[in-house]
Design an enzyme around this catalytic site. Structure first.
Site, PDB file in Angstrom:
ATOM      1  N   ALA A   1       0.789  -1.170  -0.076  1.00 32.21           N
ATOM      2  CA  ALA A   1      -0.248   0.205   0.040  1.00 32.21           C
ATOM      3  C   ALA A   1       0.847   1.242   0.004  1.00 32.21           C
ATOM      4  CB  ALA A   1      -0.964   0.178   1.154  1.00 32.21           C
TER       5      ALA A   1
ATOM      6  N   GLU B   1      -0.901   2.887   7.128  1.00 31.86           N
ATOM      7  CA  GLU B   1      -1.239   4.267   6.089  1.00 31.86           C
ATOM      8  C   GLU B   1      -1.792   5.290   6.947  1.00 31.86           C
ATOM      9  OE1 GLU B   1       0.564   3.398   3.814  1.00 31.86           O
ATOM     10  OE2 GLU B   1       0.633   1.157   3.783  1.00 31.86           O
TER      11      GLU B   1
HETATM   12 ZN   LIG Z   1       4.849   2.675   5.569  1.00 30.74          ZN
END
Ligand SMILES: [Zn+2]
Ligand SMILES: *[C@@H]1O[C@H](CO)[C@@H](O)[C@H](O)[C@H]1NC(C)=O
Ligand SMILES: *[C@@H]1O[C@H](CO)[C@@H](O)[C@H](O)[C@H]1NC(C)=O
Ligand SMILES: *[C@@H]1O[C@H](CO)[C@@H](O)[C@H](O)[C@H]1NC(C)=O
Ligand SMILES: *[C@@H]1O[C@H](CO)[C@@H](O)[C@H](O)[C@H]1NC(C)=O
Length: 964
Positions: free
Chosen positions: A351, A387
């Protein structure tokens, strides 16, 4: 980035990448050196001409011009960009390529007078403007004329657009640079790229981005360094029926006509001041679901069928609570008005934390009740937390340069557990950092070829050097030492310092010592007692590689530390500023009672409280919050083993996992006997907890590799079958004859351990269970296998079955509509015991219509992991060498992964000779990115031969005795 970036590779590969990093540094240094030498010679004029230039000329020319340096000069600072991009989702007939076009302006301020503009640009072709150059320069807020451009060209090696001017840019004056350009929307997963997928038999294209670390410059010309923050106005042009996304909210959409095409124009709200590597632009026809948390709009985007099937719901439900948690943890409101998260069919990392528009692999964001296991679910919760943690730590406050990447990634990799715990408070997910990060990175950091967390700014210059920092050391060791820090400061003091740090540097940049200073202030305010400053303590963990083994002698109370090396004969050539000594916080207990924590601040010390009467046992590094291993005198080891066997609950569950992992690794390092390590597994017959079992299985994997073709195999199987049988029975009862899912997250994990080990060791009831389930699926077409158990059930059923089962699984693989399910089947197809099926499967890896190219090498490695497939895969790789080398030899990690994978089990003199012959036969062509892997495979084979020689008889005798 999410740690999926490296997570799927075996640790050995990570270690090899680390070595490659060191080598690259050496090469870089010698290049710098030769440039220095050339400094006083004739100046060599740069080659002109962008796309038509011959890069070799610029590369070969030793010169010290500003455009030959990889770092930007400090003379200019960007303030504002206005970027318009138009990606085409249909093939351009003239070029035969997918392309995008763009126009951009950047406003910058002059810090030092200069007649040179360097701005990053990679693989972009520029339109020659009416001034005859690749760019146009004007002044901002001034009637004065900007200097005219003397010469403009592209410097491909260092990735610059270079403008030489006829006059000086004035200090403190603002200028604007305009360009118009074209780039390829390639399927290369970097910069502005395209991802393809099939929907209803139709090929669909998504235009998306991955900028980190140095590919924003592949989308538009920019000052592409993390400290060059600016605000951005972004506009995307796109076809009707598609949706455009970027960091800001969509502000307005209109229809316009461009070059005779009617297109949609989406203008986004201006971003806050931010780094280029966090930008994102996406055009797709995806669907989404949304909700609102406070003032923040939250949306999850994915392919329409995935959204319609509800696969985004879990992510949507968990994002709100995690976002709320981080707002209170950081004591800072979410800095943006919206949070978009999108699942992409082709994505390199796990991600990416683009500010306000986070991108994911499909497997990292999409959850399906029927297909996803609890492990899949945990990965989604932790990656989202990782994230979202970056939205503040990394995005709002950004490290000045990539050499401090470990702090950014280590921090997110630590607090992802705190965020996931908030989303799923019943899981005890915080404990898992010990297996997933601490133990995992110990394996890499115990090698003489490891490296310190921190790098010097001047050592990290080129894009490849930056990319190499995204490794297990940065992520997992970073997370481990920050967890240790937070523990010895206490969570309250840690967050106090963290909050003032974020407040002080919002929208700005820092170096890692800035965080230490804020933590020190918090320590002083709180009156926390430490043996030294935060900076001095942490430097021993950050500036030197490796970690200590702490040895406690309970007969004297002597406590000492020593650099732990898996191979005691390996030579450590890297000097250390602290002579491989650490300032070590030690939490410990005596006979089940917690004692006052101590600090080991020198090589050795005497702690009288640890001198026991000989009846008490000492257990150190409680909950493995410390980043080190522990060894004891023989008597204490015996008392610990006795306690495990009498009443193991007296020892905390994390420490039971630790005793097993420490013992096996101390044995590998020849510090304790191998049979002592094996003895730590005896008590498992009574343990039902996941972590100790998983720790044992991780370590026994090496025993399987070394012994599954020898006479040790039988007694080893008998012993492990005896150990696992009660666990298997326990789960059978707990799940009412396998009809229920265990409640606990850890119990669900340990159920997988129970079934996979029971089936592996030949427990008949287990094998029957797996085959019955699979047969039911084949007969009825309805798959009733519990999603947590699918991987192991598929594998065992295919291993026990023949062509019919295999063919069935192959067609299920080819028809799978969710990536998670296809991955499980692809791994299971390698479990067959039929050589002819395995050979057929190997052939399929050459056919991209059956096995996607990106999956080919990992499929071969799966086959080599099967004891029957091992030699077939080795023969196959040698026979197909020229094809495999031409396809994968160039650059990717997967190539060294392949070489390591097919040779992992090598442990005989004959295999060593074959390997050496293979190296000699191909020496002319070489091994590309697998060069180091070949040498390391030879080294590992030699070490394995030695290990078997030294251990086989003892181990055989031990299993023989204990299997009874
Ligand atoms: Zn990271
Ligand atoms: C833009 O064009 C599309 C397709 O031609 C049309 O459906 C839509 O109504 C137009 N929107 C506006 C605001 O004119
Ligand atoms: C979802 O988005 C739509 C369209 O923007 C909006 O009307 C709706 O209120 C949103 N729903 C929630 C729960 O925020
Ligand atoms: C084992 O230790 C636990 C924790 O101290 C205690 O509650 C339990 O009664 C003990 N069990 C046995 C069988 O001694
Ligand atoms: C499981 O099956 C066995 C044998 O079929 C049966 O005796 C037992 O009662 C069952 N257990 C449960 C909990 O249903």
């Amino acid at each position: 980035m999410g740690k999926g970036f490296y997570i799927s590779k075996p640790l050995g590969v990570v270690a090899i990448i680390l070595c490659a990093g060191a080598l690259a540094t050496i090469i870089a240094l010698s290049v710098v050196y030769s440039q220095e030498k050339a400094k006083n010679k004739n100046e060599i004029s740069p080659t002109d001409g962008g796309a038509t230039s011959k890069p070799t000329v610029t590369t070969a020319a030793p010169s010290n011009e500003p455009w030959d340096k990889y770092r930007l000069p400090k003379s200019l600072t960007p303030e504002y960009y206005n970027v318009i991009l138009w990606p085409r989702l249909t093939l351009n007939m003239t070029t035969g390529l997918y392309i995008f076009t763009g126009e951009s302006t950047v406003d910058f301020v002059v810090i030092e007078e200069t007649d040179l503009i360097l701005i990053h640009s990679n693989k972009l072709n520029y339109t020659q403007l009416d001034n005859g150059h690749l760019a146009k320069l004007t002044t901002v807020n001034s009637r004065a004329e900007a200097p005219t451009i003397k010469k403009s060209w592209l410097q491909t090696t260092t990735q610059y657009l270079v403008l030489e001017l006829n006059g000086k840019l004035k200090k403190d004056q603002k200028y604007q640079l305009y360009t118009s350009f074209t780039g390829e929307l390639a399927d290369d997963l970097g910069g502005f790229y395209r991802s393809e997928y099939m929907e209803d038999g139709e090929k669909k294209i998504v235009a998306t981005t991955q900028m980190q670390p140095t590919d924003a410059r592949k989308s538009f010309p920019c000052f592409d360094e993390p400290a060059m923050k600016a605000v951005f106005d972004i506009t995307l042009l796109h076809d009707h029926g598609t949706i455009a996304l970027s960091n800001g909210k969509q502000k307005e959409t209109s229809n316009i006509t461009m070059n005779g095409h009617s297109v949609q124009k989406t203008v986004f709200e201006q971003t806050p001041k931010m780094s280029t590597y966090l930008l994102a632009f996406i055009v797709s026809d995806f669907g989404y679901i949304n909700n609102t948390i406070g003032d923040v709009m939250i949306r999850i985007f994915a392919r329409k069928p995935a959204i319609d099937a509800g696969q985004g719901q879990y992510a949507l439900n968990k994002t709100g609570p995690i976002l709320k948690f981080f707002e209170s943890y950081y004591n800072s409101t979410y800095p943006l008005p919206k949070s978009d998260q999108i699942a992409l069919p082709d994505f390199n990392a796990g991600a990416m934390e683009n500010w306000g528009l986070i991108t994911y692999r499909e497997t990292a964001l999409l959850y399906d009740e029927e297909f996803s296991s609890n492990a899949n679910k945990e990965r989604i919760a932790t990656i989202i937390a990782h994230e979202l943690a970056h939205m503040w730590f990394g995005n709002l406050v950004t490290l000045r340069w990539w050499n401090d990447l470990w702090l950014n990634e280590g921090f997110a990799s630590y607090v992802e557990y705190l965020g996931a715990h908030e989303a799923e408070p019943d899981w005890n997910v915080k404990d898992l950092i010990v297996l997933n990060d601490v133990h995992r990175v110990f394996a890499v950091d115990a090698l003489a070829s490891s490296h310190p967390l921190s790098s010097k700014e001047e050592d990290i210059q080129r894009p490849e050097q930056i990319s190499e920092l995204f490794d297990a050391i940065s992520y997992s060791k970073g997370a481990s030492v920050l967890r240790m820090l937070s523990d010895f400061l206490t969570e309250d003091v840690f967050t106090m310092g963290l909050r003032t740090y974020l407040k002080a540097f919002s929208f700005g940049n820092t170096v890692y010592t800035d965080l230490w200073e804020h933590l020190q202030t918090a320590v002083n305010t709180n009156g926390t007692e430490l043996p030294d400053s935060v900076k001095n303590i942490m430097n021993t963990w950050v500036l030197q590689m490796g970690f200590p083994v702490v040895t406690i002698d309970t007969t004297t109370g002597a406590v000492s530390q020593k650099h732990f090396l898996l191979d005691p004969e390996s030579e450590v050539t890297a000097p250390s500023p602290y002579n491989y000594e650490w300032i070590v916080p030690i939490k410990w207990m005596k006979t089940g009672q917690k004692e006052t924590p101590i600090w080991l601040t020198k090589k050795s010390d005497t702690i009288s409280a640890m001198n026991t009467s000989g009846l008490d046992w000492v257990l150190a590094n409680l909950d493995v919050v410390g980043y080190y291993r522990v060894n004891y005198d023989e008597g204490n080891w015996e008392r610990l083993l006795q306690t495990l066997s009498n009443n193991h609950t007296l020892i905390p569950v994390i420490n039971r996992a630790q005793l097993v992992d420490d013992a096996f690794n101390l044995a590998r390092a020849k510090i304790i006997p191998t049979v002592l390590a094996l003895s730590t597994t005896k008590y498992l017959i009574n343990d039902r907890d996941y972590m100790p079992w998983k720790s044992a299985l991780n370590n026994l994997d090496f025993f399987y590799l070394m012994f599954d073709r020898t006479e040790v195999y039988g007694p080893m199987q008998d012993y492990l079958k005896k150990q696992v049988t009660p666990l298997f029975k326990y789960y059978k009862e707990l799940t009412h004859n396998w009809t229920k899912v265990p409640n606990g997250h850890m119990d669900q994990y340990n159920q997988v351990n129970a079934i996979s080990l029971a089936c592996r060791t030949g427990l008949e009831e287990c094998q029957t269970l797996a085959q019955t389930w699979f047969k039911e699926w084949m007969d009825t077409g309805k798959n009733q296998i519990p999603s947590n158990l699918r991987s192991t059930v598929y594998c065992n059923a295919i291993a026990a079955g023949g062509a019919k089962e295999w063919e069935f699984a192959l067609s299920a693989f080819q028809n799978a509509t969710i990536a998670i399910e296809a991955d499980k089947l692809r791994a299971a197809l390698a479990c067959s015991k039929q050589p002819w099926l395995l050979n057929r499967y190997l052939e399929y890896t050459l056919n991209p219509d059956i096995i996607r190219k990106q999956d080919a090498t990992s499929t071969i490695v799966y086959i080599a992991g099967n004891v029957i497939g091992q030699s077939l895969a080795w023969d196959f790789v040698r026979a197909q060498w020229s094809y495999i080398f031409s396809q994968y030899g160039g650059g990717s990690f997967s190539f060294s992964n392949l070489i390591n994978g097919v040779t992992e089990r090598f442990s005989t003199e004959f295999e060593l000779q074959q390997l050496k012959q293979f190296k000699a036969d191909n020496s002319e062509v070489g091994f590309g990115s697998g060069t180091l892997a070949v040498d390391q495979s030879i080294e590992r084979t030699i070490a394995n031969i030695k290990w078997i020689e030294e251990n086989k008889n003892n181990v055989l005798a031990w299993f023989d005795k204990e299997a009874k």
